[in-house]
Write an enzyme that holds these catalytic residues in place. Structure first.
Site, PDB file in Angstrom:
ATOM      1  N   ARG A  80      72.097  43.370  26.427  1.00  0.00           N
ATOM      2  CA  ARG A  80      72.584  42.785  25.545  1.00  0.00           C
ATOM      3  C   ARG A  80      71.541  42.204  24.419  1.00  0.00           C
ATOM      4  NH1 ARG A  80      77.055  38.776  27.099  1.00  0.00           N
ATOM      5  NH2 ARG A  80      76.958  38.254  24.818  1.00  0.00           N
ATOM      6  N   GLN A 111      80.364  30.786  17.748  1.00  0.00           N
ATOM      7  CA  GLN A 111      80.558  30.946  19.268  1.00  0.00           C
ATOM      8  C   GLN A 111      79.537  32.187  19.768  1.00  0.00           C
ATOM      9  OE1 GLN A 111      85.000  31.573  19.878  1.00  0.00           O
ATOM     10  NE2 GLN A 111      84.594  32.271  17.793  1.00  0.00           N
ATOM     11  N   ASP A 114      73.823  35.563  19.879  1.00  0.00           N
ATOM     12  CA  ASP A 114      72.989  36.611  19.401  1.00  0.00           C
ATOM     13  C   ASP A 114      71.878  36.207  18.582  1.00  0.00           C
ATOM     14  OD1 ASP A 114      75.312  37.928  17.060  1.00  0.00           O
ATOM     15  OD2 ASP A 114      74.005  36.498  16.869  1.00  0.00           O
ATOM     16  N   HIS A 137      78.232  28.140  22.321  1.00  0.00           N
ATOM     17  CA  HIS A 137      78.073  28.925  23.554  1.00  0.00           C
ATOM     18  C   HIS A 137      76.852  29.370  23.919  1.00  0.00           C
ATOM     19  CE1 HIS A 137      82.498  30.288  22.693  1.00  0.00           C
ATOM     20  NE2 HIS A 137      82.605  29.177  23.338  1.00  0.00           N
ATOM     21  N   CYS A 148      66.159  22.848  38.282  1.00  0.00           N
ATOM     22  CA  CYS A 148      65.917  21.518  37.700  1.00  0.00           C
ATOM     23  C   CYS A 148      66.504  21.573  36.525  1.00  0.00           C
ATOM     24  CB  CYS A 148      64.357  21.592  37.454  1.00  0.00           C
ATOM     25  SG  CYS A 148      63.590  22.898  36.560  1.00  0.00           S
ATOM     26  N   CYS A 170      60.120  24.458  39.507  1.00  0.00           N
ATOM     27  CA  CYS A 170      60.669  24.328  40.688  1.00  0.00           C
ATOM     28  C   CYS A 170      61.045  25.593  41.657  1.00  0.00           C
ATOM     29  CB  CYS A 170      61.986  23.323  40.837  1.00  0.00           C
ATOM     30  SG  CYS A 170      63.090  24.516  40.005  1.00  0.00           S
ATOM     31  N   PRO A 234      89.306  41.471   9.511  1.00  0.00           N
ATOM     32  CA  PRO A 234      90.075  42.745   9.105  1.00  0.00           C
ATOM     33  C   PRO A 234      91.411  42.669   9.720  1.00  0.00           C
ATOM     34  CG  PRO A 234      88.068  43.275   9.888  1.00  0.00           C
ATOM     35  CD  PRO A 234      88.087  41.981  10.184  1.00  0.00           C
TER      36      PRO A 234
HETATM   37  C1  BV8 Z   1      86.173  25.654  28.932  1.00  0.00           C
HETATM   38  C2  BV8 Z   1      79.043  33.147  26.101  1.00  0.00           C
HETATM   39  C3  BV8 Z   1      86.732  23.591  30.203  1.00  0.00           C
HETATM   40  C4  BV8 Z   1      78.917  34.138  27.144  1.00  0.00           C
HETATM   41  C5  BV8 Z   1      81.322  32.922  25.777  1.00  0.00           C
HETATM   42  C6  BV8 Z   1      94.053  29.657  28.814  1.00  0.00           C
HETATM   43  C7  BV8 Z   1      94.256  29.250  27.558  1.00  0.00           C
HETATM   44  C8  BV8 Z   1      93.439  28.506  26.934  1.00  0.00           C
HETATM   45  C9  BV8 Z   1      92.171  28.763  27.309  1.00  0.00           C
HETATM   46  C10 BV8 Z   1      91.936  29.089  28.554  1.00  0.00           C
HETATM   47  C11 BV8 Z   1      93.019  29.724  29.493  1.00  0.00           C
HETATM   48  N1  BV8 Z   1      92.333  29.844  30.519  1.00  0.00           N
HETATM   49  C12 BV8 Z   1      91.198  29.793  30.515  1.00  0.00           C
HETATM   50  C13 BV8 Z   1      90.697  29.048  29.424  1.00  0.00           C
HETATM   51  C14 BV8 Z   1      89.521  28.399  29.142  1.00  0.00           C
HETATM   52  C15 BV8 Z   1      88.505  29.743  28.743  1.00  0.00           C
HETATM   53  C16 BV8 Z   1      89.149  30.731  27.391  1.00  0.00           C
HETATM   54  O1  BV8 Z   1      89.201  30.104  26.194  1.00  0.00           O
HETATM   55  N2  BV8 Z   1      89.649  31.524  27.760  1.00  0.00           N
HETATM   56  C17 BV8 Z   1      90.090  32.576  26.957  1.00  0.00           C
HETATM   57  C18 BV8 Z   1      89.590  34.049  27.280  1.00  0.00           C
HETATM   58  C19 BV8 Z   1      91.663  32.617  27.401  1.00  0.00           C
HETATM   59  N3  BV8 Z   1      87.286  29.005  27.947  1.00  0.00           N
HETATM   60  C20 BV8 Z   1      86.469  28.438  28.809  1.00  0.00           C
HETATM   61  O2  BV8 Z   1      86.272  28.742  29.825  1.00  0.00           O
HETATM   62  C21 BV8 Z   1      85.145  27.729  27.903  1.00  0.00           C
HETATM   63  N4  BV8 Z   1      85.108  26.458  29.003  1.00  0.00           N
HETATM   64  O3  BV8 Z   1      87.323  25.804  28.810  1.00  0.00           O
HETATM   65  O4  BV8 Z   1      85.710  24.400  29.782  1.00  0.00           O
HETATM   66  C22 BV8 Z   1      86.844  24.013  31.689  1.00  0.00           C
HETATM   67  C23 BV8 Z   1      85.715  23.423  32.565  1.00  0.00           C
HETATM   68  C24 BV8 Z   1      86.039  23.923  33.975  1.00  0.00           C
HETATM   69  C25 BV8 Z   1      87.309  24.413  34.349  1.00  0.00           C
HETATM   70  C26 BV8 Z   1      88.256  24.877  33.255  1.00  0.00           C
HETATM   71  C27 BV8 Z   1      88.090  24.458  32.064  1.00  0.00           C
HETATM   72  C28 BV8 Z   1      84.118  28.421  27.802  1.00  0.00           C
HETATM   73  C29 BV8 Z   1      84.217  29.346  26.868  1.00  0.00           C
HETATM   74  C30 BV8 Z   1      82.968  30.318  26.543  1.00  0.00           C
HETATM   75  C31 BV8 Z   1      82.896  31.444  27.196  1.00  0.00           C
HETATM   76  N5  BV8 Z   1      81.520  31.980  26.965  1.00  0.00           N
HETATM   77  N6  BV8 Z   1      80.350  33.312  25.472  1.00  0.00           N
HETATM   78  C32 BV8 Z   1      78.439  35.407  26.607  1.00  0.00           C
HETATM   79  O5  BV8 Z   1      78.431  35.644  25.396  1.00  0.00           O
HETATM   80  O6  BV8 Z   1      78.100  36.221  27.515  1.00  0.00           O
HETATM   81  S1  BV8 Z   1      83.148  33.462  25.034  1.00  0.00           S
HETATM   82  C33 BV8 Z   1      82.673  34.867  23.951  1.00  0.00           C
HETATM   83  O7  BV8 Z   1      83.884  35.252  23.641  1.00  0.00           O
HETATM   84  C34 BV8 Z   1      81.601  34.840  23.067  1.00  0.00           C
HETATM   85  O8  BV8 Z   1      81.096  33.596  22.931  1.00  0.00           O
HETATM   86  C35 BV8 Z   1      82.445  35.388  21.898  1.00  0.00           C
HETATM   87  O9  BV8 Z   1      81.857  34.870  20.790  1.00  0.00           O
HETATM   88  C36 BV8 Z   1      83.648  34.571  22.215  1.00  0.00           C
HETATM   89  C37 BV8 Z   1      84.970  34.689  21.327  1.00  0.00           C
HETATM   90  O10 BV8 Z   1      84.740  36.069  21.174  1.00  0.00           O
HETATM   91  P1  BV8 Z   1      84.786  36.431  19.416  1.00  0.00           P
HETATM   92  O11 BV8 Z   1      83.726  35.860  19.025  1.00  0.00           O
HETATM   93  O12 BV8 Z   1      86.089  36.055  18.863  1.00  0.00           O
HETATM   94  O13 BV8 Z   1      84.680  37.893  19.526  1.00  0.00           O
HETATM   95  P2  BV8 Z   1      85.934  38.967  19.749  1.00  0.00           P
HETATM   96  O14 BV8 Z   1      85.238  40.439  20.186  1.00  0.00           O
HETATM   97  O15 BV8 Z   1      86.836  38.496  20.618  1.00  0.00           O
HETATM   98  O16 BV8 Z   1      86.732  39.048  18.307  1.00  0.00           O
HETATM   99  C38 BV8 Z   1      85.940  39.669  17.087  1.00  0.00           C
HETATM  100  C39 BV8 Z   1      86.828  39.374  15.934  1.00  0.00           C
HETATM  101  O17 BV8 Z   1      86.150  39.638  14.595  1.00  0.00           O
HETATM  102  C40 BV8 Z   1      88.049  40.289  16.140  1.00  0.00           C
HETATM  103  O18 BV8 Z   1      89.070  39.301  15.496  1.00  0.00           O
HETATM  104  C41 BV8 Z   1      87.647  41.450  14.991  1.00  0.00           C
HETATM  105  O19 BV8 Z   1      88.927  41.808  14.067  1.00  0.00           O
HETATM  106  C42 BV8 Z   1      86.739  40.762  14.080  1.00  0.00           C
HETATM  107  N7  BV8 Z   1      85.999  41.450  13.227  1.00  0.00           N
HETATM  108  C43 BV8 Z   1      85.689  42.979  13.634  1.00  0.00           C
HETATM  109  N8  BV8 Z   1      84.577  43.500  12.635  1.00  0.00           N
HETATM  110  C44 BV8 Z   1      84.511  42.286  11.945  1.00  0.00           C
HETATM  111  C45 BV8 Z   1      85.268  41.272  12.328  1.00  0.00           C
HETATM  112  N9  BV8 Z   1      85.664  40.231  11.320  1.00  0.00           N
HETATM  113  C46 BV8 Z   1      84.799  40.216  10.214  1.00  0.00           C
HETATM  114  N10 BV8 Z   1      83.950  41.078   9.702  1.00  0.00           N
HETATM  115  C47 BV8 Z   1      83.971  42.284  10.524  1.00  0.00           C
HETATM  116  N11 BV8 Z   1      83.082  43.311  10.213  1.00  0.00           N
HETATM  117 ZN    ZN Z   2      63.489  24.708  38.004  1.00  0.00          ZN
END
Ligand code: BV8
Ligand code: ZN
Length: 266
Positions: A80, A111, A114, A137, A148, A170, A234
């Site tokens: 990536r 979020q 990049d 994120h 560390c 470390c 969109p």
């Molecule tokens: C946490 C970094 C507390 C890594 C990422 C059930 C219900 C609710 C929540 C949860 C659940 N079960 C679990 C959870 C919590 C979970 C979560 O939300 N899960 C979801 C999937 C259900 N969240 C977590 O775990 C978070 N932490 O809750 O901590 C906790 C602690 C301990 C134990 C339990 C809980 C941590 C979440 C962070 C995860 N890390 N990224 C990496 O990137 O490798 S998330 C990842 O998804 C990216 O950051 C990304 O940004 C993010 C969201 O995705 P989007 O950015 O929205 O991208 P996506 O492709 O989905 O959508 C793109 C959109 O753009 C589309 O709508 C499309 O139509 C549109 N689009 C396309 N082209 C265009 C456009 N729009 C405009 N213009 C265009 N041209």
């Molecule tokens: Zn270290």
């Protein structure tokens, strides 16, 4: 007025009235997701050709995955990082950067990991570490020591067939400085995001599927405080029903129009 769409995107007078409303807003928060980088060529997560479609987040973006197979996780992040290094910020990133530099009352909550918002800021003479850019994120371009916890910039490619990157202090194994599923978001950053959203008259939600929490809950703080949402996407999302205005189109065109910049590509 609930601005709805014409067959080819928002009517010009809707855009111009929203541009004035955004310009006059006492506080403005912009929440971005991977869609804002789509026009820069960065794959999104959940669109059909999204980066997740070839991988499952549960397999790679979790601490468990890293513990069980660090080389595979490193390989995915390295892939990536290399792909994104060839991408450029688009007119949507630049319009947000100009708004941040021009107005004290604009906050970007992203979020995205990049780094393209930061690169757009640098193109305009600003800092990628601007205090009103809140990276919920983390970023692909820093790594954190599993021992560390120190964080250092990391841009060079990693050959996962050789020794994975380790901390010089470390000896701990480095991991990408991103927030994985099941991990807490940086507390102060998240608190600031919710506070700014609660003080905002308008929250623009651009390029996010609004399925990942707590990021997707930030715009609700604006609503709870009597503010309004503008969605730029969109496609419909779980936040669409909360948005007073939904602009169905690409953010690289609509964000410059909303934020008072010249059209895309400028
Ligand atoms: C946490 C970094 C507390 C890594 C990422 C059930 C219900 C609710 C929540 C949860 C659940 N079960 C679990 C959870 C919590 C979970 C979560 O939300 N899960 C979801 C999937 C259900 N969240 C977590 O775990 C978070 N932490 O809750 O901590 C906790 C602690 C301990 C134990 C339990 C809980 C941590 C979440 C962070 C995860 N890390 N990224 C990496 O990137 O490798 S998330 C990842 O998804 C990216 O950051 C990304 O940004 C993010 C969201 O995705 P989007 O950015 O929205 O991208 P996506 O492709 O989905 O959508 C793109 C959109 O753009 C589309 O709508 C499309 O139509 C549109 N689009 C396309 N082209 C265009 C456009 N729009 C405009 N213009 C265009 N041209
Ligand atoms: Zn270290």
């Amino acid at each position: 007025m609930t601005g709805r769409e014409g067959p080819i995107g928002p009517e010009p007078d809707l855009l111009s009235s929203l541009r004035h409303r955004v310009a006059a807003a006492r506080g403005l928060v912009i929440l971005t997701g991977a869609g804002v980088s789509a026009e820069s060529g960065v794959p999104t997560f959940r669109d059909t050709d999204g980066v997740w479609s070839r991988f499952r987040p549960e397999d790679l973006a979790t601490p468990e995955a890293f513990r069980s197979d660090p080389a595979r996780v490193w390989e995915w992040y390295d892939l990536r990082r290399r792909a994104i290094a060839t991408c450029e910020p688009n007119a949507g990133h630049r319009a947000i950067a100009k708004a941040l530099l021009r107005r004290e009352n604009v906050t970007l909550v992203t979020q995205n990991v990049d780094g393209l918002h930061g690169r757009a800021m640098m193109e305009l003479g600003g800092s990628p570490a601007h205090p009103r850019i809140l990276e919920l994120h983390g970023t692909l371009f820093r790594v954190r020591c599993s021992g560390c916890q120190q964080e250092v910039p990391h841009v060079e490619p990693v050959d996962v067939s050789r020794l994975l990157p380790h901390c010089g202090e470390c000896g701990g194994l480095f991991r990408p400085a991103v927030v994985w599923f099941g991990e807490m978001l940086p507390e102060q950053t998240l608190d600031t995001a919710f506070r700014r959203a609660s003080e905002a008259e308008i929250c623009i939600v651009a390029g996010t599927s609004a399925v990942v929490h707590p990021a997707a809950s930030v715009p609700l703080a604006t609503l709870r405080a009597g503010g309004r949402l503008i969605e730029v996407n969109p496609e419909p999302t779980p936040l669409s029903s909360h948005a007073e205005w939904t602009l169905r189109g690409p953010s690289a065109v609509l964000l410059p129009a909303l934020l008072g910049e010249e059209a895309a590509g400028a």
